[in-house]
Design an enzyme around this catalytic site. Structure first.
Site, PDB file in Angstrom:
ATOM      1  CB  ILE A 130     -24.333 -66.802  10.535  1.00  0.00           C
ATOM      2  CG1 ILE A 130     -24.780 -68.044  11.320  1.00  0.00           C
ATOM      3  CG2 ILE A 130     -24.587 -67.015   9.042  1.00  0.00           C
ATOM      4  CD1 ILE A 130     -26.288 -68.289  11.324  1.00  0.00           C
TER       5      ILE A 130
ATOM      6  NE  ARG B  89     -28.245 -56.056  18.757  1.00  0.00           N
ATOM      7  CZ  ARG B  89     -28.793 -57.080  19.382  1.00  0.00           C
ATOM      8  NH1 ARG B  89     -29.840 -56.909  20.121  1.00  0.00           N
ATOM      9  NH2 ARG B  89     -28.291 -58.301  19.283  1.00  0.00           N
TER      10      ARG B  89
ATOM     11  CD  GLU C 212     -40.170 -68.186   6.600  1.00  0.00           C
ATOM     12  OE1 GLU C 212     -39.493 -67.381   5.933  1.00  0.00           O
ATOM     13  OE2 GLU C 212     -39.674 -69.113   7.277  1.00  0.00           O
TER      14      GLU C 212
ATOM     15  CB  ALA D 206     -31.710 -62.651   8.969  1.00  0.00           C
ATOM     16  NE  ARG D 207     -36.288 -66.810  12.473  1.00  0.00           N
ATOM     17  CZ  ARG D 207     -35.407 -67.793  12.318  1.00  0.00           C
ATOM     18  NH1 ARG D 207     -34.716 -67.904  11.187  1.00  0.00           N
ATOM     19  NH2 ARG D 207     -35.198 -68.678  13.266  1.00  0.00           N
TER      20      ARG D 207
ATOM     21  CG  HIS E 257     -36.552 -70.678   6.803  1.00  0.00           C
ATOM     22  ND1 HIS E 257     -37.284 -69.885   7.652  1.00  0.00           N
ATOM     23  CD2 HIS E 257     -35.363 -70.876   7.439  1.00  0.00           C
ATOM     24  CE1 HIS E 257     -36.590 -69.619   8.748  1.00  0.00           C
ATOM     25  NE2 HIS E 257     -35.409 -70.219   8.635  1.00  0.00           N
ATOM     26  CB  ILE E 258     -33.293 -74.692   2.593  1.00  0.00           C
ATOM     27  CG1 ILE E 258     -32.913 -73.828   1.380  1.00  0.00           C
ATOM     28  CG2 ILE E 258     -34.671 -75.309   2.421  1.00  0.00           C
ATOM     29  CD1 ILE E 258     -32.717 -74.625   0.089  1.00  0.00           C
ATOM     30  N   GLY E 259     -31.523 -72.385   4.852  1.00  0.00           N
ATOM     31  CA  GLY E 259     -30.144 -71.956   5.097  1.00  0.00           C
ATOM     32  C   GLY E 259     -29.282 -72.976   5.815  1.00  0.00           C
TER      33      GLY E 259
END
Ligand code: DGY
Length: 333
Positions: free
Chosen positions: A158, A179, A269, A239-240, A287-289
């Site tokens: 992504i 990373r 959430e 992301a989160r 949270h609708i990505g």
């Protein structure tokens, strides 16, 4: 014999029908969110579960459901699942990568643009009836996206798709931190330059977070990181929840430490910090990505493919398309 599966959330009718062709299905047409106790009760006797980020699958649950063999999560992220605990018990975990890459990148870009150009704030102003005269120098001046520096933290599929949009579509300079550094050919394909995290924070005009959540990425963006960003910068999190310290972000947005944010994911959430709700310079979405019709269908369908292959209950049994812990497959008879 049909295997028994639990579909924790209501899905598209034709995809639910396909699931029923292969399994004895307990579904959830009311689409309620199961408490941990309810989930444990419903998983009794089930061989597989089609789960989502709303359900926590941990060691205690697995121990109470010893017949469970496959956890097929709808979503590319699987931080709701204790993968090590699953692997130790021979439970296969699958996710739904790839099918959502471009849709989620579209959304991340849209959220970043909405934050930069103050679209939600301006729309609320208009809907409130506050637009009584035209403004030239004083109405919702934002920051440019084209030609700006796009920073990406987390450069998986992504992140790379967002980089391509920025570089090829908007003439942005793209910098990233990850990373592991990407191979030169991949970097060249998305015109992205690898930098260390401090450089990313200091040079990004628009910083987008696309890294997976884990203990090591918890609060990867907190007060110290926000302090290193430009006061004109925007921050977008698709992301989160938990990757950003939302309390620190709310303080940075309120004090003008950074200009604006776009948030699709939140700590805790669907409950949000009230201070975020009160701020004008943050665009908030639930949270609708990956939420386009085509992509959510593709995700559900891929989860069903994974279940069918994972449980080995019919002619389509075999290697699931997207295993997270494929080592489990090797150990199976
Ligand atoms: C994903 O795919 O991980 C989305 O966030 C949906 O949970």
């Amino acid at each position: 014999m049909h295997c028994a599966v639990l579909a924790t959330r209501a899905t598209f009718p034709d995809i639910a029908d396909r699931l029923r062709q292969h399994f004895d299905v307990e579904d959830n047409p009311a689409d309620t969110i199961f408490s941990p106790e309810e989930l444990l009760r419903r998983l009794q006797g089930k061989h597989g579960v089609m789960s989502t980020g709303s359900e926590r699958i941990d060691a205690a649950l697995l121990d109470a459901c010893p017949q469970l063999r496959a956890v097929c999560n709808v979503g590319v992220g699987y931080n709701n699942v204790d993968v090590d605990a699953c692997t130790a018990r021979g439970v296969l975990v699958t996710n739904t990568p790839d099918v959502l890459t471009e849709t989620t990148a579209d959304f991340g870009f849209a959220l970043m643009m909405a934050a930069a150009r103050r679209i939600a704030e301006a729309e609320h102003f208009l809907r409130r009836g506050d637009w009584t005269r035209t403004g030239i120098y004083d109405m919702f001046l934002g920051s440019d996206v084209h030609g700006a520096t796009l920073g990406i933290l987390g450069m998986g599929r992504i992140g790379q798709a967002i980089a391509r949009r920025g570089a090829l579509g908007f003439g942005m300079r793209v910098i990233y931190h990850n990373r592991t550094r990407l191979a030169p050919a991949v970097e060249a394909g998305c015109r992205a330059e690898y930098v260390d995290k401090d450089t990313l924070l200091g040079q990004s005009d628009h910083l987008v977070l696309v890294l997976p959540y884990s203990q090591s990425s918890h609060h990867a963006i907190g007060a110290a990181e926000l302090d290193r960003m430009k006061p004109t910068a925007t921050l977008t999190n698709i992301a989160r929840g938990g990757i950003v310290d939302d309390a620190a972000l709310a303080r940075a947005l309120r004090s003008g430490r950074i200009a604006a944010a776009g948030l699709d994911v939140f700590e805790g959430e669907p409950t949000l910090r009230p201070e975020l709700l009160a701020l004008p310079n943050v665009v908030l979405t639930p949270h609708i990505g990956s939420a386009s019709v085509g992509t959510r269908r593709a995700m559900a369908s891929l989860a069903v493919d994974n279940l069918i292959a994972a449980l080995g209950c019919g002619p389509q049994a075999g290697r699931p398309p997207s295993p997270v812990n494929p080592a489990v497959l090797q150990k199976r008879p």
